[in-house]
Design a protein around this motif. Sequence first.
Motif, PDB file in Angstrom:
ATOM      1  N   ALA A  19      55.570  69.885  15.861  1.00  0.00           N
ATOM      2  CA  ALA A  19      55.452  69.671  17.306  1.00  0.00           C
ATOM      3  C   ALA A  19      56.720  69.034  17.865  1.00  0.00           C
ATOM      4  N   ARG A  20      57.288  68.080  17.138  1.00  0.00           N
ATOM      5  CA  ARG A  20      58.492  67.399  17.622  1.00  0.00           C
ATOM      6  C   ARG A  20      59.674  68.362  17.684  1.00  0.00           C
ATOM      7  N   PRO A  44      52.271  68.599  10.903  1.00  0.00           N
ATOM      8  CA  PRO A  44      51.956  68.879  12.318  1.00  0.00           C
ATOM      9  C   PRO A  44      52.868  68.124  13.275  1.00  0.00           C
ATOM     10  N   GLU A  45      53.147  66.855  12.947  1.00  0.00           N
ATOM     11  CA  GLU A  45      54.000  66.038  13.818  1.00  0.00           C
ATOM     12  C   GLU A  45      55.419  66.574  13.860  1.00  0.00           C
ATOM     13  N   TRP A  46      55.979  66.894  12.686  1.00  0.00           N
ATOM     14  CA  TRP A  46      57.354  67.419  12.644  1.00  0.00           C
ATOM     15  C   TRP A  46      57.447  68.730  13.424  1.00  0.00           C
ATOM     16  N   GLU A  74      50.470  65.318   5.911  1.00  0.00           N
ATOM     17  CA  GLU A  74      50.237  64.487   7.088  1.00  0.00           C
ATOM     18  C   GLU A  74      51.368  64.617   8.103  1.00  0.00           C
ATOM     19  N   GLN A  75      52.592  64.808   7.619  1.00  0.00           N
ATOM     20  CA  GLN A  75      53.774  64.859   8.490  1.00  0.00           C
ATOM     21  C   GLN A  75      53.979  66.211   9.157  1.00  0.00           C
TER      22      GLN A  75
END
Length: 373
Positions: free
Chosen positions: A75-76, A71-73, A68-69
């Motif tokens: 992109a960030r 894609p966010e990591w 879950e993390q």
Amino acid sequence: MSDVIVVGGGVIGLSVAYELAGQGAAVTVLDQSEFGKEASWAGAGILPPGNLTGADSPEAGLRALSSEQWPEWSARLLSETGIDNGYRNCGGIAVYREEHMELGRSHANEWRQEGVRVEELGSLQMRQYEPALHSDLPFGFRLPDLCQVRNPRHLKALIAGCLELGVQLRPNEGVLDIDVCEGKPHSVKTATENHEADHVVVASGAWTGRLVSSLCSEVRIKPMRGQIVMLSAQPLPIRHVIEDGRRYLVPRPDGRILIGSTEESVGFEKRNTAGAVGELVSFAQRLVPALRHAQFERAWCGLRPYSPDENPYIGPVPNADRMWIAAGHFRAGLQLSPATAVLVRELIMRQGCTIAVEAFGCQRPAVEAAPVQ
């Protein structure tokens, strides 16, 4: 004085530092060599899918939280550093030979029960997805949500991200001892100075045992050598990650293919061997015959931190208040690094853990992992 000292600058330690610093903590990371150049750099970057809602085991929960993390990591980190870590959805196919077809169906059903998308494949269907696979493979299944990341690029992004957040990175500063006074870590000793902090996180991979064994003998982490081979081929003969038991082929968009990996209990001996390299190349050619025409580029190895049940230690170190461990991830350090960092941050900042961490405690029963065929 830092709020947190992280001992170990691999993907786990850097991820913990990045997560804590992102919440305003002053963090220092100490490593005995260059950052991210041990097992973290050596892996293949396979990221299996997960489903937090359907996770029915601690391992599945940790994997799902990381899935879950990611894609966010990614992109960030790209936004903050301009570095693309190579995260992408490529899908994966697990293959099984005739004698293991029932085992394959059982594994596919386990994914399905977890709520992960899975597609069972016969021989013809497999070769529709991957025409170059050997024709003698009767069964497999496809995980369309399996992803990959480029280890060296991700580590480069993490280092840059940590620096952007003010993390103090201290390479080539090996920790000799952690001084515990009245049940609390008082200072972290290196050859040149003593570092003080409110919290200490030990995330030094295969080297973790020597720092925590006096406080908790139940932590049993040992090095397990894994050798990997890189080939190159244009055009790429495969698009998916292909897994055959513990071994795999990982295609990169630039035409490189990783072949891994061995599991060798040889202590801290870090070197490639002709026998293992030859065996990995032969494995790849049996699975994808077209790879006999591929170019050999290089081989390398890493020392993975192995625990008896192949699950990591995440949580407080007994007999040392405000001292934490995040180590023993074995083959899954990169894969599980975002979730591990989130949990360590939640523990240190007393924010309540997203998933239960008791199963990853230092004093859990020592159960040997079952062999994987």
